[in-house]
Motif scaffolding. Sequence first.
Motif, PDB file in Angstrom:
ATOM      1  N   HIS A  51       0.870  -1.176   0.000  1.00  0.00           N
ATOM      2  CA  HIS A  51       0.000   0.000   0.000  1.00  0.00           C
ATOM      3  C   HIS A  51       0.906   1.224   0.000  1.00  0.00           C
ATOM      4  CE1 HIS A  51      -2.988   2.933   1.154  1.00  0.00           C
ATOM      5  NE2 HIS A  51      -3.934   2.022   1.239  1.00  0.00           N
ATOM      6  N   THR A  58      -2.652   0.241  -4.244  1.00  0.00           N
ATOM      7  CA  THR A  58      -2.444  -1.093  -3.692  1.00  0.00           C
ATOM      8  C   THR A  58      -2.090  -2.056  -4.811  1.00  0.00           C
ATOM      9  OG1 THR A  58      -4.802  -1.598  -3.873  1.00  0.00           O
ATOM     10  CG2 THR A  58      -4.024  -0.726  -1.765  1.00  0.00           C
ATOM     11  N   THR A  69      -7.242  -7.903   1.316  1.00  0.00           N
ATOM     12  CA  THR A  69      -7.291  -6.456   1.151  1.00  0.00           C
ATOM     13  C   THR A  69      -6.334  -5.802   2.138  1.00  0.00           C
ATOM     14  OG1 THR A  69      -9.627  -6.546   0.494  1.00  0.00           O
ATOM     15  CG2 THR A  69      -8.747  -4.404   1.164  1.00  0.00           C
ATOM     16  N   SER A  71      -4.978  -2.290   3.851  1.00  0.00           N
ATOM     17  CA  SER A  71      -5.420  -0.935   4.126  1.00  0.00           C
ATOM     18  C   SER A  71      -4.534  -0.355   5.219  1.00  0.00           C
ATOM     19  CB  SER A  71      -6.892  -0.919   4.553  1.00  0.00           C
ATOM     20  OG  SER A  71      -7.085  -1.659   5.743  1.00  0.00           O
ATOM     21  N   ARG A  72      -4.646   0.951   5.413  1.00  0.00           N
ATOM     22  CA  ARG A  72      -3.820   1.592   6.429  1.00  0.00           C
ATOM     23  C   ARG A  72      -4.608   2.693   7.106  1.00  0.00           C
ATOM     24  NH1 ARG A  72       1.309   3.540   3.494  1.00  0.00           N
ATOM     25  NH2 ARG A  72       1.761   4.650   5.433  1.00  0.00           N
TER      26      ARG A  72
END
Length: 122
Positions: A51, A58, A69, A71-72
């Motif tokens: 990411h 991504t 998936t 995410s941050r």
Amino acid sequence: QVQLVESGGGLVQAGGSLRLSCEASGLAFSVYHMAWFRQAPGKERDFVAYHTWNRGNTYYADSVKGRFTISRDNAKSTVYLQMNSLKPEDTAVYYCAADRTYSPRASDYNYWGQGTQVTVSS
């Protein structure tokens, strides 16, 4: 001192889900690209996802595309990996990594967590 601490691993049945977390400290998290890798026993450390910090792009390994998936949350200095439809072949130690460049190569990352075990039973 940079620290990356993973959590959330465990034992799950095939088809189940897990959410891994990696909390970072000692670095300016919001300007670091973050990635997940995994390593099964006797195998090399393989890329899972990254990411980017600037455009939020991504990128996933083909083996996990559509199931995982990344995410941050910059406010929490944390990167996540949501893993759905898990398969026995996803069993591995999962590591998060950070660097100022993004890459699918483990050798390009300077900072690593200690890893968290994910085991998927059939």
